[in-house]
Design a protein around this motif. Sequence first.
Motif, PDB file in Angstrom:
ATOM      1  N   PRO A  42     -44.157  68.584 -32.671  1.00  0.00           N
ATOM      2  CA  PRO A  42     -44.014  67.471 -31.728  1.00  0.00           C
ATOM      3  C   PRO A  42     -42.588  67.317 -31.213  1.00  0.00           C
ATOM      4  O   PRO A  42     -41.624  67.824 -31.800  1.00  0.00           O
ATOM      5  N   LEU A  43     -42.460  66.576 -30.097  1.00  0.00           N
ATOM      6  CA  LEU A  43     -41.163  66.393 -29.444  1.00  0.00           C
ATOM      7  C   LEU A  43     -40.101  65.875 -30.397  1.00  0.00           C
ATOM      8  O   LEU A  43     -38.935  66.284 -30.328  1.00  0.00           O
ATOM      9  N   SER A  44     -40.484  64.967 -31.287  1.00  0.00           N
ATOM     10  CA  SER A  44     -39.510  64.328 -32.172  1.00  0.00           C
ATOM     11  C   SER A  44     -38.866  65.297 -33.154  1.00  0.00           C
ATOM     12  O   SER A  44     -37.846  64.971 -33.767  1.00  0.00           O
ATOM     13  N   ARG A  45     -39.419  66.486 -33.287  1.00  0.00           N
ATOM     14  CA  ARG A  45     -38.889  67.459 -34.252  1.00  0.00           C
ATOM     15  C   ARG A  45     -38.421  68.748 -33.580  1.00  0.00           C
ATOM     16  O   ARG A  45     -38.282  69.786 -34.227  1.00  0.00           O
ATOM     17  N   LEU A  46     -38.145  68.695 -32.286  1.00  0.00           N
ATOM     18  CA  LEU A  46     -37.831  69.921 -31.551  1.00  0.00           C
ATOM     19  C   LEU A  46     -36.341  70.183 -31.365  1.00  0.00           C
ATOM     20  O   LEU A  46     -35.959  71.299 -31.019  1.00  0.00           O
ATOM     21  N   ASN A  47     -35.492  69.192 -31.582  1.00  0.00           N
ATOM     22  CA  ASN A  47     -34.073  69.390 -31.273  1.00  0.00           C
ATOM     23  C   ASN A  47     -33.498  70.558 -32.076  1.00  0.00           C
ATOM     24  O   ASN A  47     -33.593  70.604 -33.305  1.00  0.00           O
ATOM     25  N   GLY A  48     -32.909  71.520 -31.364  1.00  0.00           N
ATOM     26  CA  GLY A  48     -32.312  72.687 -31.992  1.00  0.00           C
ATOM     27  C   GLY A  48     -33.264  73.828 -32.264  1.00  0.00           C
ATOM     28  O   GLY A  48     -32.829  74.916 -32.650  1.00  0.00           O
ATOM     29  N   ARG A  49     -34.561  73.623 -32.063  1.00  0.00           N
ATOM     30  CA  ARG A  49     -35.526  74.695 -32.304  1.00  0.00           C
ATOM     31  C   ARG A  49     -35.566  75.653 -31.108  1.00  0.00           C
ATOM     32  O   ARG A  49     -35.106  75.338 -30.017  1.00  0.00           O
ATOM     33  N   ILE A  50     -36.164  76.828 -31.317  1.00  0.00           N
ATOM     34  CA  ILE A  50     -36.204  77.871 -30.294  1.00  0.00           C
ATOM     35  C   ILE A  50     -37.649  78.109 -29.873  1.00  0.00           C
ATOM     36  O   ILE A  50     -38.517  78.358 -30.713  1.00  0.00           O
ATOM     37  N   PRO A 170     -31.428  68.094 -26.254  1.00  0.00           N
ATOM     38  CA  PRO A 170     -31.938  66.808 -25.764  1.00  0.00           C
ATOM     39  C   PRO A 170     -32.354  66.835 -24.300  1.00  0.00           C
ATOM     40  O   PRO A 170     -33.383  66.261 -23.926  1.00  0.00           O
ATOM     41  N   THR A 171     -31.588  67.499 -23.437  1.00  0.00           N
ATOM     42  CA  THR A 171     -31.926  67.520 -22.016  1.00  0.00           C
ATOM     43  C   THR A 171     -33.168  68.362 -21.746  1.00  0.00           C
ATOM     44  O   THR A 171     -33.976  68.023 -20.872  1.00  0.00           O
ATOM     45  N   ARG A 172     -33.335  69.459 -22.478  1.00  0.00           N
ATOM     46  CA  ARG A 172     -34.538  70.282 -22.283  1.00  0.00           C
ATOM     47  C   ARG A 172     -35.774  69.585 -22.842  1.00  0.00           C
ATOM     48  O   ARG A 172     -36.865  69.726 -22.289  1.00  0.00           O
ATOM     49  N   ILE A 173     -35.599  68.846 -23.919  1.00  0.00           N
ATOM     50  CA  ILE A 173     -36.728  68.061 -24.447  1.00  0.00           C
ATOM     51  C   ILE A 173     -37.147  67.011 -23.434  1.00  0.00           C
ATOM     52  O   ILE A 173     -38.333  66.709 -23.279  1.00  0.00           O
ATOM     53  N   SER A 174     -36.181  66.452 -22.695  1.00  0.00           N
ATOM     54  CA  SER A 174     -36.528  65.452 -21.677  1.00  0.00           C
ATOM     55  C   SER A 174     -37.376  66.065 -20.572  1.00  0.00           C
ATOM     56  O   SER A 174     -38.252  65.405 -20.008  1.00  0.00           O
ATOM     57  N   LEU A 176     -39.556  68.539 -21.012  1.00  0.00           N
ATOM     58  CA  LEU A 176     -40.902  68.620 -21.582  1.00  0.00           C
ATOM     59  C   LEU A 176     -41.614  67.272 -21.503  1.00  0.00           C
ATOM     60  O   LEU A 176     -42.769  67.183 -21.086  1.00  0.00           O
ATOM     61  N   ALA A 177     -40.901  66.221 -21.894  1.00  0.00           N
ATOM     62  CA  ALA A 177     -41.514  64.894 -21.900  1.00  0.00           C
ATOM     63  C   ALA A 177     -41.871  64.429 -20.495  1.00  0.00           C
ATOM     64  O   ALA A 177     -42.889  63.758 -20.291  1.00  0.00           O
ATOM     65  N   SER A 178     -41.066  64.798 -19.504  1.00  0.00           N
ATOM     66  CA  SER A 178     -41.275  64.303 -18.140  1.00  0.00           C
ATOM     67  C   SER A 178     -42.598  64.765 -17.538  1.00  0.00           C
ATOM     68  O   SER A 178     -43.122  64.122 -16.622  1.00  0.00           O
ATOM     69  N   VAL A 179     -43.131  65.877 -18.046  1.00  0.00           N
ATOM     70  CA  VAL A 179     -44.409  66.367 -17.528  1.00  0.00           C
ATOM     71  C   VAL A 179     -45.528  66.232 -18.565  1.00  0.00           C
ATOM     72  O   VAL A 179     -46.602  66.803 -18.417  1.00  0.00           O
ATOM     73  N   GLY A 180     -45.246  65.489 -19.642  1.00  0.00           N
ATOM     74  CA  GLY A 180     -46.290  65.153 -20.588  1.00  0.00           C
ATOM     75  C   GLY A 180     -46.582  66.177 -21.658  1.00  0.00           C
ATOM     76  O   GLY A 180     -47.644  66.133 -22.285  1.00  0.00           O
TER      77      GLY A 180
END
Length: 415
Positions: A42-50, A170-174, A176-180
Motif C-alpha cells: 500500500p501507499l503508506s509503505r512505499l517510501n524508498g521502495r523500488i 514522496p512526490t512519486r507517491i503523490s 500514484l495517489a492522484s490517479v487512484g
Amino acid sequence: MRELRNDCFALPPGVNWTPVAEALERLRSRLHPVVGVDRAVPLSRLNGRILARDIHAPRAHPPSRNSAVDGYALAGPVTRVPCALPLVDGRSAAGEPYLGQVPEGYAIRILTGAVMPAGTDTVVLEEDCEVTDRQLHLNGTLKAGANARQAGEDIKEQDQILAAATRLTPTRISVLASVGVESVDVFQRLRVGVLSTGDEVKPVGSAVTDWQIYDANRPMLSALVTQLGYELVDLGHVLDRAGDVRDALARGAEQCDLILTSGGVSAGDEDHVSKTLKAHGEISNWRIAIKPGRPLALAMFQGTPVVGLPGNPVAAWVCALRFGAPAMALLAGGEWFEPRGYVMPANFVKNKKPGRSEMLRARVRDGQVEVFGSEGSGRVTGLAWSEGMVELDESAQLIEPGTPVRFVPYASFGL
C-alpha cells in the motif's frame, strides 16, 4: 530472481590498473537484480521502495475540465467588448459542481478547482470584471479556454506514469495517489551486511590501548546502507583470524543479498578477507586507478556478492559511494546511476599528477568549490566537513582559483 555467476567479477587476463569509468562499466554489466518482489504494497509503505512493474494510470488527471482560478465561467472567446452577460443562478465549487447547462450568452460563478459546467469552456478572473444587478461586465477580450484546466492535461488514462526500477519518493507517491493507485508491486529491500575486520580495530565502547583505534567504518557504512533505503544486517567486527572471517562471511551469505567488508583486502600477511575469499569463494582484486581507494575486492562467497572495501575510512567512503552505491541500486532492482556533477569554479590550488582519478573532499561556499586542507585518507574530520567531492580525471592538471572543476554532491548518490 537470478543468482550472480561465481565468476562474474573476473577480470580479463593482463588487466593491471583499471580506470574508474572502465571499472564502473564492467561492474554495471555484470550485475542484475537479486531480490524478490513484494506484491500489492500500500501507499503508506512505499517510501524508498523500488517499483517492480511499470505503472499505468487507471484514470485521467485531472478527470474533468476545471477552473484554475476564482471567477466566472462562460463560453469563449470574448471578442466584442465591453459587454454584459446575465448570470445563471447558482455556482460551481470544488466538490460541488453545477449540474445544469449554462445557456449560450450566460455566465456562472465558479471557484478554483471546480468542474466547468456544461456550456462553458473559459473562465474570467473575478479581478478582471464587475458584477452589478446579476450582470457580468467585461471590458477586455478573452481567448477560448482561458484559465481552465483540460481533462487529462496532466495524465491521460492508461498513460505510463512510472517505470519499473523507479525508486519511490514522496512526490512519486503523490502521482500514484492522484490517479487512484492504492498499491503496487515493489522489489523486496536489499539486505546488506556490513562487516569490519582488524586486530587494531575495536568497536566503539570497548577498552582500547594506544596501538588500537575505534571502528569508524562499520557505523559509517551501516548508516550509508540505511540512508540509501536498504535493510542493514550488522555482521559485527572480527579479528584477523581466518576462521573468524570465514564464519562471519558464512553468516552474511545466509542472511544477506550483498556483503560490504572493510579492511583485509590487500595481499598482506594478515589480510584474511582476501585470503578467505580466495580459499572458499571466487575473488577478483580490482586495482582501480583512483585516489583514495585503489584496492577493491569483488567476490562471490557461497552465492552472495561481496564488496571488499579498503580499511582506511576515507577510502572506504569514496569506494562505497563511487562503486557500492550504484551497484546496490542495481542489485536492489533499481537503475544503475552515474552521480550528477556540477561544473563550478575552484577556490583552491592543486598540481595533479597523471595516472589516477582523484576524489577530493569538498564543499561549496559563495559559488566556489573549496577542498579540505589535507588529502590524507586517515583524516576523518574531512568527511564531516565535506558536502561532496571534486572528481578529477586521470590526466595531469593544474588547478588554480577560478579553474572549472566537477563537484559531485553527496546528494547525487541518494544521500
